[in-house]
Design a protein around this motif. Structure first.
Motif, PDB file in Angstrom:
ATOM      1  N   PRO A   1       2.771  47.587  -9.611  1.00  0.00           N
ATOM      2  CA  PRO A   1       2.743  49.045  -9.435  1.00  0.00           C
ATOM      3  C   PRO A   1       3.015  49.432  -7.992  1.00  0.00           C
ATOM      4  O   PRO A   1       2.424  48.890  -7.075  1.00  0.00           O
ATOM      5  CB  PRO A   1       1.303  49.409  -9.832  1.00  0.00           C
ATOM      6  CG  PRO A   1       0.517  48.149  -9.673  1.00  0.00           C
ATOM      7  CD  PRO A   1       1.470  47.031  -9.965  1.00  0.00           C
TER       8      PRO A   1
ATOM      9  N   THR B   1       6.365  48.829 -13.807  1.00  0.00           N
ATOM     10  CA  THR B   1       5.093  49.557 -13.753  1.00  0.00           C
ATOM     11  C   THR B   1       5.182  50.726 -12.783  1.00  0.00           C
ATOM     12  O   THR B   1       5.457  50.531 -11.596  1.00  0.00           O
ATOM     13  CB  THR B   1       3.945  48.624 -13.309  1.00  0.00           C
ATOM     14  OG1 THR B   1       4.024  47.419 -14.059  1.00  0.00           O
ATOM     15  CG2 THR B   1       2.594  49.283 -13.508  1.00  0.00           C
TER      16      THR B   1
ATOM     17  N   GLY C   1       3.599  53.221 -10.375  1.00  0.00           N
ATOM     18  CA  GLY C   1       2.379  53.055  -9.561  1.00  0.00           C
ATOM     19  C   GLY C   1       1.378  54.185  -9.750  1.00  0.00           C
ATOM     20  O   GLY C   1       1.616  55.156 -10.499  1.00  0.00           O
ATOM     21  N   ASP C   2       0.280  54.016  -9.069  1.00  0.00           N
ATOM     22  CA  ASP C   2      -0.883  54.906  -8.995  1.00  0.00           C
ATOM     23  C   ASP C   2      -0.612  56.352  -9.488  1.00  0.00           C
ATOM     24  O   ASP C   2      -0.020  57.152  -8.782  1.00  0.00           O
ATOM     25  CB  ASP C   2      -1.323  54.911  -7.521  1.00  0.00           C
ATOM     26  CG  ASP C   2      -2.611  55.658  -7.288  1.00  0.00           C
ATOM     27  OD1 ASP C   2      -3.039  56.412  -8.179  1.00  0.00           O
ATOM     28  OD2 ASP C   2      -3.194  55.493  -6.198  1.00  0.00           O
TER      29      ASP C   2
ATOM     30  N   GLU D   1       0.216  52.723 -14.051  1.00  0.00           N
ATOM     31  CA  GLU D   1      -1.127  52.433 -13.549  1.00  0.00           C
ATOM     32  C   GLU D   1      -1.947  53.726 -13.552  1.00  0.00           C
ATOM     33  O   GLU D   1      -1.686  54.643 -12.771  1.00  0.00           O
ATOM     34  CB  GLU D   1      -1.017  51.883 -12.130  1.00  0.00           C
ATOM     35  CG  GLU D   1      -2.327  51.445 -11.520  1.00  0.00           C
ATOM     36  CD  GLU D   1      -2.117  50.885 -10.129  1.00  0.00           C
ATOM     37  OE1 GLU D   1      -1.505  51.586  -9.286  1.00  0.00           O
ATOM     38  OE2 GLU D   1      -2.559  49.759  -9.882  1.00  0.00           O
TER      39      GLU D   1
ATOM     40  N   ASN E   1      -4.999  56.025 -12.792  1.00  0.00           N
ATOM     41  CA  ASN E   1      -5.978  55.945 -11.696  1.00  0.00           C
ATOM     42  C   ASN E   1      -6.801  57.211 -11.507  1.00  0.00           C
ATOM     43  O   ASN E   1      -6.383  58.320 -11.820  1.00  0.00           O
ATOM     44  CB  ASN E   1      -5.269  55.626 -10.370  1.00  0.00           C
ATOM     45  CG  ASN E   1      -6.257  55.233  -9.280  1.00  0.00           C
ATOM     46  OD1 ASN E   1      -7.305  54.665  -9.581  1.00  0.00           O
ATOM     47  ND2 ASN E   1      -5.952  55.554  -8.045  1.00  0.00           N
TER      48      ASN E   1
ATOM     49  N   HIS F   1      -6.117  51.064 -13.020  1.00  0.00           N
ATOM     50  CA  HIS F   1      -6.260  50.656 -11.608  1.00  0.00           C
ATOM     51  C   HIS F   1      -7.720  50.312 -11.322  1.00  0.00           C
ATOM     52  O   HIS F   1      -8.548  51.191 -11.088  1.00  0.00           O
ATOM     53  CB  HIS F   1      -5.794  51.800 -10.702  1.00  0.00           C
ATOM     54  CG  HIS F   1      -5.466  51.355  -9.305  1.00  0.00           C
ATOM     55  ND1 HIS F   1      -5.846  50.130  -8.789  1.00  0.00           N
ATOM     56  CD2 HIS F   1      -4.766  51.974  -8.312  1.00  0.00           C
ATOM     57  CE1 HIS F   1      -5.408  50.023  -7.550  1.00  0.00           C
ATOM     58  NE2 HIS F   1      -4.747  51.126  -7.238  1.00  0.00           N
TER      59      HIS F   1
ATOM     60  N   HIS G   1      -8.498  47.956  -5.269  1.00  0.00           N
ATOM     61  CA  HIS G   1      -8.456  48.818  -4.081  1.00  0.00           C
ATOM     62  C   HIS G   1      -9.644  49.769  -3.981  1.00  0.00           C
ATOM     63  O   HIS G   1      -9.542  50.836  -3.366  1.00  0.00           O
ATOM     64  CB  HIS G   1      -7.139  49.624  -4.032  1.00  0.00           C
ATOM     65  CG  HIS G   1      -5.925  48.752  -4.121  1.00  0.00           C
ATOM     66  ND1 HIS G   1      -4.660  49.237  -4.347  1.00  0.00           N
ATOM     67  CD2 HIS G   1      -5.776  47.405  -4.034  1.00  0.00           C
ATOM     68  CE1 HIS G   1      -3.791  48.239  -4.395  1.00  0.00           C
ATOM     69  NE2 HIS G   1      -4.455  47.115  -4.213  1.00  0.00           N
TER      70      HIS G   1
END
Ligand SMILES: Cc1cc2nc3c(=O)[nH]c(=O)nc-3n(C[C@H](O)[C@H](O)[C@H](O)COP(=O)(O)O)c2cc1C
Length: 223
Positions: free
Chosen positions: A26, A58, A60-61, A104, A106, A182, A185
């Motif tokens: 991601p 994928t 991302g966030d 992902e 989040n 997610h 992190h």
């Protein structure tokens, strides 16, 4: 290459066929509109990974809601049905090369964008009202007081879990055959799991089983 002899062979998981074992990690390019909708630039960011031959691309966030979850400007807003039109296009453009699209999901929790929240009269939320270290750092640079964090009530926990499920449902409607949660992190799932952050004394805090409850309920809701 002998060690990785299956990398380029297909695999079927839960009835979904992947053309090889390569998944693009991601990455959030922050190219969505200020409302969190898909742009041409966002599609052009992800297209080369699909064209290049990866089995899974994928996204991302991406925020599961647009109030407390958002942690980046320019990320996707999966908390609103209006995202679906652009999401259809993004999924089509990735899948026309034979790749599968994933995303992902989040919620930033205490790492949510505090200045954006402040502009709406809101504060970041988390398992526990523990300010984010990164916000303390940036607040010093920006000459402002660090954002306070609010403890999530049980109704807000329930709503947030539903937000993950609804966001996954929107992706499914647009042709996604998988999503990713997610959990890294230090995002919201980690803020429940971690004894460093989570100081709750109810069924979502304390021992490991209680701290894991949010993640388990969230996975069950998405499934
Ligand atoms: C530009 C960029 C954006 C990233 N965005 C995300 C993200 O949205 N979510 C995430 O979990 N990781 C993100 N990462 C981390 C990557 O998914 C990956 O874990 C990291 O780059 C390590 O893998 P690598 O050694 O193959 O680069 C990002 C990395 C880069 C370079």
């Amino acid at each position: 290459m002998n060690k990785y002899k299956h990398v380029f062979s297909p695999i079927t998981i839960k009835g979904v066929e992947f053309k090889n074992r390569i998944e693009v990690a991601p990455m959030v390019p922050c190219m969505a509109t200020p409302e969190g909708w898909v742009t041409k630039e966002l599609i052009e960011f992800y297209r080369p990974f699909a064209k290049g031959g990866a089995a899974i691309v994928t996204v991302g966030d991406s925020a599961v809601n647009w109030t407390h979850a958002m942690d980046h400007e320019g990320q996707l807003n999966l908390g609103d049905d209006n995202v679906k039109m652009g999401l259809d296009d993004l999924a089509d453009e990735v899948q026309r090369y034979g790749a599968l699209i994933s995303v992902e999901l989040n919620h930033g929790g205490r790492f949510a964008n505090s200045m954006n929240l402040a502009s709406k009269g809101l504060k970041p939320v988390s398992s526990t009202p523990k300010p984010a270290e990164i916000d303390e750092f940036f607040s010093k640079l920006q000459g402002r007081t660090p954002a306070e964090v609010e403890e999530m009530s049980i109704p807000l926990i329930n709503k947030t879990i539903q937000d993950y499920a609804d966001a996954a449902g929107r992706c499914k409607d647009s042709g996604f055959k998988m999503v990713m949660i997610h959990g890294a992190h230090g995002m919201l799932p980690g803020q429940f799991l971690s004894p460093y952050v989570n100081k709750r004394v109810d069924r979502y805090g304390g021992n490991f089983e209680n701290r894991a409850r949010f993640c388990i309920e969230l996975l069950e809701a998405v499934l």
